[in-house]
Design a protein around this motif. Structure first.
Motif, mmCIF file in Angstrom:
data_model
loop_
_atom_site.group_PDB
_atom_site.id
_atom_site.type_symbol
_atom_site.label_atom_id
_atom_site.label_comp_id
_atom_site.label_asym_id
_atom_site.label_seq_id
_atom_site.Cartn_x
_atom_site.Cartn_y
_atom_site.Cartn_z
ATOM 1 N N UNK A 1 0.794 -1.243 0.000
ATOM 2 C CA UNK A 1 0.000 0.000 0.000
ATOM 3 C C UNK A 1 0.820 1.283 0.000
ATOM 4 N N UNK A 2 1.937 1.304 0.705
ATOM 5 C CA UNK A 2 2.690 2.560 0.807
ATOM 6 C C UNK A 2 3.211 3.009 -0.551
ATOM 7 N N UNK A 3 4.041 2.210 -1.241
ATOM 8 C CA UNK A 3 4.596 2.704 -2.506
ATOM 9 C C UNK A 3 3.578 2.927 -3.605
ATOM 10 N N UNK A 4 2.552 2.059 -3.694
ATOM 11 C CA UNK A 4 1.600 2.260 -4.785
ATOM 12 C C UNK A 4 0.753 3.506 -4.535
ATOM 13 N N UNK A 5 0.427 3.777 -3.275
ATOM 14 C CA UNK A 5 -0.341 4.974 -2.961
ATOM 15 C C UNK A 5 0.482 6.234 -3.242
ATOM 16 N N UNK A 6 1.761 6.208 -2.871
ATOM 17 C CA UNK A 6 2.626 7.376 -3.068
ATOM 18 C C UNK A 6 2.797 7.677 -4.550
ATOM 19 N N UNK A 7 3.127 6.660 -5.349
ATOM 20 C CA UNK A 7 3.380 6.926 -6.764
ATOM 21 C C UNK A 7 2.095 7.327 -7.474
ATOM 22 N N UNK A 8 0.966 6.748 -7.072
ATOM 23 C CA UNK A 8 -0.296 7.116 -7.707
ATOM 24 C C UNK A 8 -0.699 8.544 -7.350
ATOM 25 N N UNK B 1 3.321 4.280 -17.880
ATOM 26 C CA UNK B 1 3.421 2.869 -17.503
ATOM 27 C C UNK B 1 4.724 2.613 -16.758
ATOM 28 N N UNK B 2 5.809 3.175 -17.238
ATOM 29 C CA UNK B 2 7.117 2.960 -16.607
ATOM 30 C C UNK B 2 7.156 3.502 -15.191
ATOM 31 N N UNK B 3 6.772 4.756 -15.000
ATOM 32 C CA UNK B 3 6.947 5.369 -13.681
ATOM 33 C C UNK B 3 5.955 4.814 -12.663
ATOM 34 N N UNK B 4 4.748 4.461 -13.107
ATOM 35 C CA UNK B 4 3.771 3.921 -12.163
ATOM 36 C C UNK B 4 4.151 2.495 -11.763
ATOM 37 N N UNK B 5 4.645 1.708 -12.716
ATOM 38 C CA UNK B 5 5.016 0.325 -12.396
ATOM 39 C C UNK B 5 6.327 0.265 -11.626
ATOM 40 N N UNK B 6 7.370 0.871 -12.166
ATOM 41 C CA UNK B 6 8.668 0.843 -11.484
ATOM 42 C C UNK B 6 8.621 1.622 -10.179
ATOM 43 N N UNK B 7 7.720 2.610 -10.114
ATOM 44 C CA UNK B 7 7.634 3.445 -8.927
ATOM 45 C C UNK B 7 7.060 2.743 -7.719
ATOM 46 N N UNK B 8 6.433 1.570 -7.923
ATOM 47 C CA UNK B 8 5.935 0.866 -6.731
ATOM 48 C C UNK B 8 6.471 -0.559 -6.618
#
Length: 378
Positions: free
Chosen positions: A110-117, A199-206
């Motif tokens: 939850x932490x990284x996916x919420x932050x990058x989103x 796609x790159x930043x959202x996927x790699x970002x979490x």
């Protein structure tokens, strides 16, 4: 390539490209099918697969999302997310003291996916969940052809919806910034590059940070003597983070790079022009030539923690400072809140270097566990 010095050399060699459209004969000749599990990894048009001036152009746009100022400004939000998640785990522990909790699903994810989103303005929960499912599938390197093609179509459907929404109602987010760059000067960012960059930043970002948290928690719970060193002050949480990145890189192997001409790499070995290169970051982190005979051992007091977990050279991960900050906040908070936490695995399993009953994610790219079951209060 698995030895760290050789991998570093190749990652900075101008004769090594990441652009299959220019430098991989199998792609140029149409031999790579859309059903291939790694199709998306090589088909995308963003800084991940760019070479030379194209890479510099695309990277300069994304770099605006990961400046030191923007990263530092996210700290209060990460701290708040962490506190909320810990409160939720605490409530579960009190209501059901013996309940097994999946720390990957309920804390590491939850932490990284919420932050990058939030950084990129993905506020719709359904869109966020849909993108997460697509990213999980893209990292699923043993996916069957039906899953590969369905994921590819669904991914661009969701990204297209995000871009359409932001064109209609721009916000103070990086998706709107990238769209603005596209609209102001179409030569700087094509529509495909816009979608593929998101796609790159959202996927790699979490994904990488999820694995960093997962692997760090697992390492400390299976090496109590190392956790004791941290709690005593003999080692720091930064030591934990860097040793985790070395010992179990969040990205095990990353496809693909291509030789633009013949390259001699020693011992009579030659990479031929057009050869595809797989960078094995996890193996490089345990290179005994660099880390000694105990390179396989998790040791937070290790003097040399040099690793390539975030890449090297011009493709070094822009989000590395954000990932490190997320881990530096989330890890000590978790172990402080639940000092008696332990893995919920069978007796004699999961201790020392053993994985026990824990299963790895189905990927030779993403390097983490499918689940991280734990008992929060021992």
């Amino acid at each position: 390539m698995t030895t760290q010095p050789l991998l570093k050399e190749l990652l900075t060699d101008p004769r090594v490209s990441k652009d299959p459209h220019q430098h991989w004969p199998a792609w140029i000749n149409g031999d790579i099918s859309p059903e291939w599990p790694l199709f998306t990894w090589v088909a995308v048009r963003n800084m991940f697969t760019a070479y030379g001036t194209d890479h510099k152009r695309l990277r300069s746009l994304v770099a605006k999302a990961f400046t030191a100022r923007r990263t530092a400004a996210l700290r209060p939000r990460i701290e708040a997310l962490t506190a909320d998640l810990l409160d939720g785990l605490d409530a579960t522990a009190k209501a059901s003291p013996g309940e097994v909790v999946d720390l990957r699903e309920r804390y590491a994810y939850p932490i990284p996916i919420q932050v990058i989103c939030e950084l990129f303005g993905v506020t719709d929960p359904d869109l966020r969940e849909g993108l997460r499912d697509c990213v999980d599938s893209i990292f699923h390197t043993s996916a069957d052809p039906d899953e590969v093609t369905a994921t590819y179509a669904r991914t661009y459907e969701l990204l297209g919806a995000l871009v359409a929404a932001k064109r209609t109602a721009p916000g103070d987010d990086m998706t709107s910034v990238l769209i603005s760059a596209r609209e102001e000067d179409g030569s700087r960012l094509s529509e495909q590059e816009l979608l593929d960059t998101l796609l790159l930043v959202i996927s790699a970002g979490h994904e990488t940070t999820v694995n960093l948290l997962d692997n760090a928690v697992h390492a400390l719970l299976t090496h109590p003597e190392q956790l004791a060193l941290v709690r005593s002050g003999a080692a720091s949480w930064d030591d934990v983070i860097e040793e985790t990145l070395r010992h179990r890189s969040p990205v095990a192997s990353l496809p693909l790079r291509y030789a633009t001409e013949d390259i001699e790499i020693g011992d009579g070995v030659t990479l031929r022009k057009g050869d595809a290169i797989l960078a094995a970051y996890a193996a490089a982190g345990r290179d005994p030539q660099l880390h000694g005979e105990d390179a396989e051992r998790f040791d937070v007091t290790r003097a040399v923690k040099d690793h390539l977990a975030f890449g090297h050279g011009v493709h070094f991960c822009l989000g590395a400072p954000l990932a490190r900050m997320e881990a530096a906040i989330a890890l000590p908070a978790l172990f402080e809140r639940f000092p008696r936490m332990r893995l919920a695995v069978g007796e004699g399993e999961g201790g020392g270097e053993s994985e026990g009953v824990l299963e790895p994610v189905e990927s030779f790219i993403s390097n983490g566990h499918r689940a991280l079951p734990a008992l929060l209060n021992g």
